[in-house]
Enzyme design. Sequence first.
Site, mmCIF file in Angstrom:
data_model
loop_
_atom_site.group_PDB
_atom_site.id
_atom_site.type_symbol
_atom_site.label_atom_id
_atom_site.label_comp_id
_atom_site.label_asym_id
_atom_site.label_seq_id
_atom_site.Cartn_x
_atom_site.Cartn_y
_atom_site.Cartn_z
ATOM 1 N N ASP A 166 11.992 28.480 -11.715
ATOM 2 C CA ASP A 166 12.351 27.118 -12.104
ATOM 3 C C ASP A 166 12.318 27.029 -13.630
ATOM 4 O O ASP A 166 13.260 27.449 -14.298
ATOM 5 C CB ASP A 166 11.372 26.167 -11.408
ATOM 6 C CG ASP A 166 11.688 24.700 -11.629
ATOM 7 O OD1 ASP A 166 12.861 24.359 -11.804
ATOM 8 O OD2 ASP A 166 10.742 23.877 -11.625
ATOM 9 N N PHE B 261 14.647 19.310 -5.506
ATOM 10 C CA PHE B 261 13.340 19.768 -5.059
ATOM 11 C C PHE B 261 13.437 20.198 -3.601
ATOM 12 O O PHE B 261 13.775 19.399 -2.728
ATOM 13 C CB PHE B 261 12.267 18.704 -5.253
ATOM 14 C CG PHE B 261 10.891 19.292 -5.096
ATOM 15 C CD1 PHE B 261 10.304 19.975 -6.156
ATOM 16 C CD2 PHE B 261 10.225 19.218 -3.891
ATOM 17 C CE1 PHE B 261 9.053 20.570 -6.003
ATOM 18 C CE2 PHE B 261 8.975 19.811 -3.734
ATOM 19 C CZ PHE B 261 8.392 20.486 -4.794
ATOM 20 N N LYS C 92 16.727 28.268 -9.861
ATOM 21 C CA LYS C 92 17.309 27.011 -10.375
ATOM 22 C C LYS C 92 17.621 27.268 -11.840
ATOM 23 O O LYS C 92 16.810 26.969 -12.716
ATOM 24 C CB LYS C 92 16.274 25.882 -10.283
ATOM 25 C CG LYS C 92 16.056 25.282 -8.923
ATOM 26 C CD LYS C 92 15.180 24.035 -9.103
ATOM 27 C CE LYS C 92 14.466 23.621 -7.841
ATOM 28 N NZ LYS C 92 13.415 22.628 -8.090
ATOM 29 N N GLY D 28 3.501 30.194 -2.596
ATOM 30 C CA GLY D 28 4.918 30.020 -2.259
ATOM 31 C C GLY D 28 5.619 31.284 -1.816
ATOM 32 O O GLY D 28 6.516 31.234 -0.970
ATOM 33 N N ASP E 280 6.558 24.413 -0.856
ATOM 34 C CA ASP E 280 5.821 23.243 -0.387
ATOM 35 C C ASP E 280 6.035 22.021 -1.262
ATOM 36 O O ASP E 280 6.524 22.110 -2.384
ATOM 37 C CB ASP E 280 4.318 23.543 -0.421
ATOM 38 C CG ASP E 280 3.772 23.550 -1.858
ATOM 39 O OD1 ASP E 280 4.359 24.243 -2.709
ATOM 40 O OD2 ASP E 280 2.792 22.840 -2.139
HETATM 41 P P1 IMP Z 1 8.131 27.605 -12.895
HETATM 42 O O1 IMP Z 1 6.908 28.119 -13.579
HETATM 43 O O2 IMP Z 1 8.505 26.228 -13.355
HETATM 44 O O3 IMP Z 1 9.310 28.556 -12.938
HETATM 45 O O4 IMP Z 1 7.725 27.313 -11.428
HETATM 46 C C1 IMP Z 1 7.662 28.182 -10.456
HETATM 47 C C2 IMP Z 1 6.821 27.614 -9.341
HETATM 48 O O5 IMP Z 1 7.028 26.196 -9.188
HETATM 49 C C3 IMP Z 1 7.260 28.227 -8.064
HETATM 50 O O6 IMP Z 1 6.488 29.362 -7.797
HETATM 51 C C4 IMP Z 1 7.046 27.122 -7.064
HETATM 52 O O7 IMP Z 1 5.751 27.215 -6.520
HETATM 53 C C5 IMP Z 1 7.144 25.836 -7.833
HETATM 54 N N1 IMP Z 1 8.464 25.148 -7.623
HETATM 55 C C6 IMP Z 1 9.480 25.035 -8.496
HETATM 56 N N2 IMP Z 1 10.519 24.370 -7.974
HETATM 57 C C7 IMP Z 1 10.157 24.057 -6.715
HETATM 58 C C8 IMP Z 1 10.825 23.369 -5.619
HETATM 59 O O8 IMP Z 1 11.983 22.915 -5.683
HETATM 60 N N3 IMP Z 1 10.096 23.268 -4.471
HETATM 61 C C9 IMP Z 1 8.838 23.753 -4.325
HETATM 62 N N4 IMP Z 1 8.189 24.401 -5.305
HETATM 63 C C10 IMP Z 1 8.839 24.557 -6.485
HETATM 64 MG MG MG Z 2 4.738 29.169 -6.411
#
Ligand code: IMP
Ligand code: MG
Length: 187
Positions: free
Chosen positions: A110, A159, A138, A51, A166
């Site tokens: 996230d 999302f 977020k 990402g 992606d």
């Molecule tokens: P976390 O571990 O939940 O903070 O997730 C982080 C990863 O989740 C990011 O590096 C993204 O690859 C993916 N992610 C979280 N939210 C989204 C979104 O809205 N769109 C696409 N990928 C997301």
């Molecule tokens: Mg990612």
Amino acid sequence: MPAKKTPALHPDLESVLLTHAQIQRRVKQLGAELKRHYRDEEITVVAIMNGALLFTADLLRSVDNPVRLDCVRTTSYGASTESLGTPKLIHGLTLDVTGRHVLIVDDILDTGKTLSLISSMIRGMRPASLRVCVLLDKKGRRQVPFEADLVGFEIPDKFVVGYGLDFAERYRNLHEIGVLKPAKQKV
Ligand code: IMP
Ligand code: MG
């Protein structure tokens, strides 16, 4: 003068959250903030694949510091819009980061699980300093407490795809960041 044509909305997007121009402007500002902080020091950038690829490529070109680049990979969402359990590291660092100024770069913060994992792993390697830069945050979705040092944009709990982000590996090449239509959030 003819009115400037707004580019057509991608058919799979509900709306555009951030245009390419807004992203580029903010990336330049983030580059300037990095320069203010690191001055002329070398930065070891650790990008979280896949990402962060597009954001990292633009961010690196917005600073003129000496930069070393490494990439790590964690387990992905797969064909889902929700984080499933605890992410695991599946490809680690190849550079030595001990005594270096490390900047972790990711596309979006996230639940906070991915960045907590990567940060604590790198902290254990005793870098000279450790900072985290994300393009999107977020805030309302955190499951573990985590704050980034530099945030491009705070966004609502939707999302989003594009500019590296992606759904099931698609849409990374969109220039803008947009909200994916619910009907497209399944494979
Ligand atoms: P976390 O571990 O939940 O903070 O997730 C982080 C990863 O989740 C990011 O590096 C993204 O690859 C993916 N992610 C979280 N939210 C989204 C979104 O809205 N769109 C696409 N990928 C997301
Ligand atoms: Mg990612």
